[in-house]
Design a protein around this motif. Structure first.
Motif, PDB file in Angstrom:
ATOM      1  N   LEU A 213      -3.724 -13.237 -40.994  1.00 43.43           N
ATOM      2  CA  LEU A 213      -3.515 -11.946 -41.643  1.00 43.43           C
ATOM      3  C   LEU A 213      -2.593 -11.053 -40.819  1.00 43.43           C
ATOM      4  O   LEU A 213      -1.838 -10.257 -41.369  1.00 43.43           O
ATOM      5  CB  LEU A 213      -4.875 -11.258 -41.867  1.00 43.43           C
ATOM      6  CG  LEU A 213      -5.828 -11.979 -42.831  1.00 43.43           C
ATOM      7  CD1 LEU A 213      -7.186 -11.302 -42.835  1.00 43.43           C
ATOM      8  CD2 LEU A 213      -5.243 -12.026 -44.237  1.00 43.43           C
ATOM      9  N   ASP A 214      -2.650 -11.199 -39.489  1.00 46.77           N
ATOM     10  CA  ASP A 214      -1.773 -10.412 -38.610  1.00 46.77           C
ATOM     11  C   ASP A 214      -1.526 -11.201 -37.325  1.00 46.77           C
ATOM     12  O   ASP A 214      -2.183 -10.968 -36.302  1.00 46.77           O
ATOM     13  CB  ASP A 214      -2.410  -9.061 -38.289  1.00 46.77           C
ATOM     14  CG  ASP A 214      -1.488  -8.175 -37.431  1.00 46.77           C
ATOM     15  OD1 ASP A 214      -0.292  -8.535 -37.288  1.00 46.77           O
ATOM     16  OD2 ASP A 214      -1.965  -7.160 -36.911  1.00 46.77           O
ATOM     17  N   PRO A 215      -0.582 -12.154 -37.344  1.00 47.09           N
ATOM     18  CA  PRO A 215      -0.348 -12.993 -36.165  1.00 47.09           C
ATOM     19  C   PRO A 215       0.101 -12.216 -34.938  1.00 47.09           C
ATOM     20  O   PRO A 215      -0.147 -12.628 -33.808  1.00 47.09           O
ATOM     21  CB  PRO A 215       0.740 -13.969 -36.630  1.00 47.09           C
ATOM     22  CG  PRO A 215       1.376 -13.318 -37.804  1.00 47.09           C
ATOM     23  CD  PRO A 215       0.310 -12.517 -38.459  1.00 47.09           C
ATOM     24  N   PHE A 216       0.741 -11.069 -35.153  1.00 42.56           N
ATOM     25  CA  PHE A 216       1.235 -10.283 -34.018  1.00 42.56           C
ATOM     26  C   PHE A 216       0.126  -9.471 -33.341  1.00 42.56           C
ATOM     27  O   PHE A 216       0.382  -8.811 -32.344  1.00 42.56           O
ATOM     28  CB  PHE A 216       2.373  -9.370 -34.472  1.00 42.56           C
ATOM     29  CG  PHE A 216       3.626 -10.124 -34.786  1.00 42.56           C
ATOM     30  CD1 PHE A 216       4.555 -10.417 -33.789  1.00 42.56           C
ATOM     31  CD2 PHE A 216       3.881 -10.562 -36.078  1.00 42.56           C
ATOM     32  CE1 PHE A 216       5.706 -11.119 -34.078  1.00 42.56           C
ATOM     33  CE2 PHE A 216       5.040 -11.271 -36.367  1.00 42.56           C
ATOM     34  CZ  PHE A 216       5.956 -11.557 -35.367  1.00 42.56           C
ATOM     35  N   SER A 217      -1.096  -9.567 -33.871  1.00 44.23           N
ATOM     36  CA  SER A 217      -2.227  -8.912 -33.212  1.00 44.23           C
ATOM     37  C   SER A 217      -2.634  -9.666 -31.947  1.00 44.23           C
ATOM     38  O   SER A 217      -3.278  -9.104 -31.069  1.00 44.23           O
ATOM     39  CB  SER A 217      -3.424  -8.811 -34.161  1.00 44.23           C
ATOM     40  OG  SER A 217      -3.889 -10.110 -34.515  1.00 44.23           O
ATOM     41  N   ASP A 218      -2.267 -10.942 -31.884  1.00 38.90           N
ATOM     42  CA  ASP A 218      -2.568 -11.759 -30.699  1.00 38.90           C
ATOM     43  C   ASP A 218      -1.408 -12.733 -30.476  1.00 38.90           C
ATOM     44  O   ASP A 218      -1.581 -13.952 -30.569  1.00 38.90           O
ATOM     45  CB  ASP A 218      -3.890 -12.507 -30.901  1.00 38.90           C
ATOM     46  CG  ASP A 218      -4.380 -13.200 -29.634  1.00 38.90           C
ATOM     47  OD1 ASP A 218      -3.814 -12.931 -28.551  1.00 38.90           O
ATOM     48  OD2 ASP A 218      -5.318 -14.016 -29.725  1.00 38.90           O
ATOM     49  N   PRO A 219      -0.223 -12.223 -30.181  1.00 36.81           N
ATOM     50  CA  PRO A 219       0.981 -13.075 -30.135  1.00 36.81           C
ATOM     51  C   PRO A 219       1.003 -14.091 -29.007  1.00 36.81           C
ATOM     52  O   PRO A 219       1.737 -15.082 -29.085  1.00 36.81           O
ATOM     53  CB  PRO A 219       2.120 -12.052 -29.972  1.00 36.81           C
ATOM     54  CG  PRO A 219       1.476 -10.880 -29.308  1.00 36.81           C
ATOM     55  CD  PRO A 219       0.092 -10.831 -29.876  1.00 36.81           C
ATOM     56  N   LEU A 220       0.211 -13.873 -27.964  1.00 36.40           N
ATOM     57  CA  LEU A 220       0.192 -14.808 -26.838  1.00 36.40           C
ATOM     58  C   LEU A 220      -1.064 -15.677 -26.832  1.00 36.40           C
ATOM     59  O   LEU A 220      -1.230 -16.519 -25.951  1.00 36.40           O
ATOM     60  CB  LEU A 220       0.289 -14.039 -25.506  1.00 36.40           C
ATOM     61  CG  LEU A 220       1.565 -13.226 -25.309  1.00 36.40           C
ATOM     62  CD1 LEU A 220       1.519 -12.488 -23.978  1.00 36.40           C
ATOM     63  CD2 LEU A 220       2.792 -14.129 -25.381  1.00 36.40           C
ATOM     64  N   GLY A 221      -1.931 -15.466 -27.827  1.00 31.44           N
ATOM     65  CA  GLY A 221      -3.169 -16.233 -27.913  1.00 31.44           C
ATOM     66  C   GLY A 221      -3.230 -17.046 -29.188  1.00 31.44           C
ATOM     67  O   GLY A 221      -2.418 -17.935 -29.429  1.00 31.44           O
ATOM     68  N   ASN A 222      -4.189 -16.695 -30.059  1.00 28.68           N
ATOM     69  CA  ASN A 222      -4.397 -17.456 -31.292  1.00 28.68           C
ATOM     70  C   ASN A 222      -3.230 -17.349 -32.271  1.00 28.68           C
ATOM     71  O   ASN A 222      -3.055 -18.209 -33.132  1.00 28.68           O
ATOM     72  CB  ASN A 222      -5.684 -16.987 -31.974  1.00 28.68           C
ATOM     73  CG  ASN A 222      -6.916 -17.351 -31.178  1.00 28.68           C
ATOM     74  OD1 ASN A 222      -7.070 -18.485 -30.741  1.00 28.68           O
ATOM     75  ND2 ASN A 222      -7.797 -16.384 -30.964  1.00 28.68           N
ATOM     76  N   GLY A 223      -2.433 -16.291 -32.151  1.00 28.01           N
ATOM     77  CA  GLY A 223      -1.296 -16.131 -33.058  1.00 28.01           C
ATOM     78  C   GLY A 223      -0.002 -16.722 -32.537  1.00 28.01           C
ATOM     79  O   GLY A 223       1.056 -16.580 -33.170  1.00 28.01           O
ATOM     80  N   TYR A 224      -0.070 -17.395 -31.376  1.00 35.64           N
ATOM     81  CA  TYR A 224       1.152 -17.851 -30.705  1.00 35.64           C
ATOM     82  C   TYR A 224       1.991 -18.797 -31.580  1.00 35.64           C
ATOM     83  O   TYR A 224       3.203 -18.597 -31.734  1.00 35.64           O
ATOM     84  CB  TYR A 224       0.791 -18.546 -29.389  1.00 35.64           C
ATOM     85  CG  TYR A 224       1.997 -18.955 -28.580  1.00 35.64           C
ATOM     86  CD1 TYR A 224       2.718 -18.018 -27.845  1.00 35.64           C
ATOM     87  CD2 TYR A 224       2.434 -20.282 -28.562  1.00 35.64           C
ATOM     88  CE1 TYR A 224       3.832 -18.380 -27.105  1.00 35.64           C
ATOM     89  CE2 TYR A 224       3.550 -20.652 -27.825  1.00 35.64           C
ATOM     90  CZ  TYR A 224       4.239 -19.703 -27.095  1.00 35.64           C
ATOM     91  OH  TYR A 224       5.346 -20.068 -26.380  1.00 35.64           O
ATOM     92  N   GLN A 225       1.346 -19.822 -32.162  1.00 30.69           N
ATOM     93  CA  GLN A 225       2.095 -20.785 -32.978  1.00 30.69           C
ATOM     94  C   GLN A 225       2.771 -20.117 -34.163  1.00 30.69           C
ATOM     95  O   GLN A 225       3.948 -20.358 -34.443  1.00 30.69           O
ATOM     96  CB  GLN A 225       1.167 -21.899 -33.469  1.00 30.69           C
ATOM     97  CG  GLN A 225       0.859 -22.963 -32.423  1.00 30.69           C
ATOM     98  CD  GLN A 225      -0.024 -24.053 -33.001  1.00 30.69           C
ATOM     99  OE1 GLN A 225      -1.089 -23.781 -33.550  1.00 30.69           O
ATOM    100  NE2 GLN A 225       0.398 -25.289 -32.872  1.00 30.69           N
ATOM    101  N   ALA A 226       2.005 -19.286 -34.872  1.00 31.68           N
ATOM    102  CA  ALA A 226       2.546 -18.621 -36.065  1.00 31.68           C
ATOM    103  C   ALA A 226       3.709 -17.706 -35.697  1.00 31.68           C
ATOM    104  O   ALA A 226       4.742 -17.681 -36.394  1.00 31.68           O
ATOM    105  CB  ALA A 226       1.445 -17.835 -36.765  1.00 31.68           C
ATOM    106  N   VAL A 227       3.571 -16.961 -34.607  1.00 32.59           N
ATOM    107  CA  VAL A 227       4.629 -16.045 -34.178  1.00 32.59           C
ATOM    108  C   VAL A 227       5.891 -16.800 -33.787  1.00 32.59           C
ATOM    109  O   VAL A 227       7.009 -16.454 -34.197  1.00 32.59           O
ATOM    110  CB  VAL A 227       4.140 -15.165 -33.008  1.00 32.59           C
ATOM    111  CG1 VAL A 227       5.307 -14.419 -32.370  1.00 32.59           C
ATOM    112  CG2 VAL A 227       3.086 -14.168 -33.498  1.00 32.59           C
ATOM    113  N   GLN A 228       5.738 -17.864 -32.994  1.00 35.53           N
ATOM    114  CA  GLN A 228       6.896 -18.648 -32.560  1.00 35.53           C
ATOM    115  C   GLN A 228       7.578 -19.339 -33.747  1.00 35.53           C
ATOM    116  O   GLN A 228       8.805 -19.480 -33.772  1.00 35.53           O
ATOM    117  CB  GLN A 228       6.468 -19.692 -31.524  1.00 35.53           C
ATOM    118  CG  GLN A 228       5.953 -19.108 -30.222  1.00 35.53           C
ATOM    119  CD  GLN A 228       6.963 -18.200 -29.533  1.00 35.53           C
ATOM    120  OE1 GLN A 228       8.150 -18.501 -29.482  1.00 35.53           O
ATOM    121  NE2 GLN A 228       6.484 -17.070 -29.007  1.00 35.53           N
TER     122      GLN A 228
END
Length: 362
Positions: A213-228
């Motif tokens: 729902l908000d990958p940039f809320s945890d860009p270096l953790g659980n959202g890392y793959q989605a953000v990259q």
């Protein structure tokens, strides 16, 4: 004896183009990683070639095997698949936190990939034997629902994305078999409840939903793959940064040559390249359904529907994850992603689909 014609060349050609794109992109996306890990930039490319040739052998075998012979074997093979899937949580090999493989050391295979074409053929046989009249009764529907659930329930323990692809393909087959819509809506409702339950019992899946729902809320953790992945697609623009010039493949984007290879396609080949790949899959699905609707035999028609649907749904899930439309599930892009079991059994699936095409009405 039924008269057999030539296999469908258009479907075969579309598959070849997808495989060619896959080889090029596996080489491009994996070369840096392969050089660092194995001191050989062609390591993954050479292995993918070996898998492809093995897959071609199995594909041509499935193109020429008798459908009646396949029907006679599908029940015992289905039982073997069920046993293998049952064993995965207990003795399966764990890779990158996921336990999906059986084998010894580096020699391993994913039972879920083996089960995909098997369960589709088995379900086509079940729907055909039950008949249209029984399918439209509540009793027939309940039995069908029980058969439908066997493999996805076992697969979902280790791989939610693959379970959804299989279940989606089986539902498509029920639509083709003219199961009443009131029962189909009930099936979708039960399936949705099952997916929610499986997400709820696995904490990491809940985290994936929240991060989706908000990958940039945890860009270096659980959202890392989605953000990259989004960085890769965004930097590609209209025409891409150029083949081989990806920056995200330099150890920034995880699973760059497997689950997230579409992101590298978007980065290097741009919107044009990504759209071309999507077009190829759309043509593949259209041609597979065309074959299915031009078969007189119910078993062959349902099998063709199911085999086409499972490939199409898997492609849509993978691309949906790469562009951020779906949560991260860990499912490969058919014909394009690096992977042994996946590629070999995907080509076996196409081989049997081409086999069905030989019985089309002229």
């Amino acid at each position: 004896m039924e008269r057999r014609g030539p296999a469908d060349l258009l479907l075969f050609f579309i598959m070849l183009v997808l495989l060619a794109v896959g080889l090029i992109m596996v080489l491009s996306s994996s070369s840096y990683d392969a050089m660092l890990t194995y001191d050989d930039s062609l390591y993954y490319f050479k292995r993918q070639l070996i898998f492809m040739f093995g897959g071609f052998f199995v594909m041509f075998l499935m193109m020429n095997i008798s459908p009646a012979f396949v029907k006679s074997l599908v029940a015992p093979v289905m039982l073997v698949c069920i046993v293998m899937l049952f064993l995965v949580p207990f003795i399966g090999i764990e890779v990158n936190g996921a336990r999906r493989w059986l084998g010894v050391g580096s020699i391993r295979f994913a039972p879920a990939e083996v089960a995909k074409p098997v369960v589709i053929v088995f379900f086509a046989m079940w729907l055909t034997s039950l008949g249209k009249k029984n399918l439209q009764t509540l009793k027939g529907f309940v039995y069908t629902l029980m058969v439908l659930a066997i493999i996805p329930v076992l697969v979902v323990i280790e791989d939610l994305g693959t379970a959804i692809a299989i279940a989606g393909a089986l539902v498509c087959m029920m639509i083709a078999a003219e199961v009443p819509w009131k029962y189909l809506l009930g099936t979708l409702g039960i399936g949705f409840a099952g997916v929610v339950a499986m997400i709820a019992v696995k904490p990491y899946r809940i985290k994936r939903i929240l991060v989706w729902l908000d990958p940039f809320s945890d860009p270096l953790g659980n959202g890392y793959q989605a953000v990259q992945s989004l960085y890769a697609l965004g930097s590609g623009g209209l025409f891409g940064v150029g083949l081989g010039a990806s920056r995200q493949k330099l150890m920034h984007l995880p699973e760059r040559h497997t689950d997230f290879i579409f992101s590298i396609i978007g980065e290097e080949l741009g919107f044009i390249g990504a759209a071309f790949v999507i077009l190829l899959f759309a043509l593949f699905i259209w041609r597979g359904f065309y074959i299915a609707t031009h078969l007189d035999d119910k078993f062959k028609s349902l099998t063709a529907f199911g085999l086409t649907a499972v490939i199409g749904i898997q492609a849509m899930i993978n691309i949906g994850v790469a562009v951020g439309f779906l949560p991260v599930t860990g499912i490969t892009l058919p014909f394009i992603s690096y992977g042994g079991t996946s590629l070999v059994f995907m080509l076996a699936t196409v081989g049997f689909l081409l086999n069905m095409s030989r019985y089309m009405k002229q």
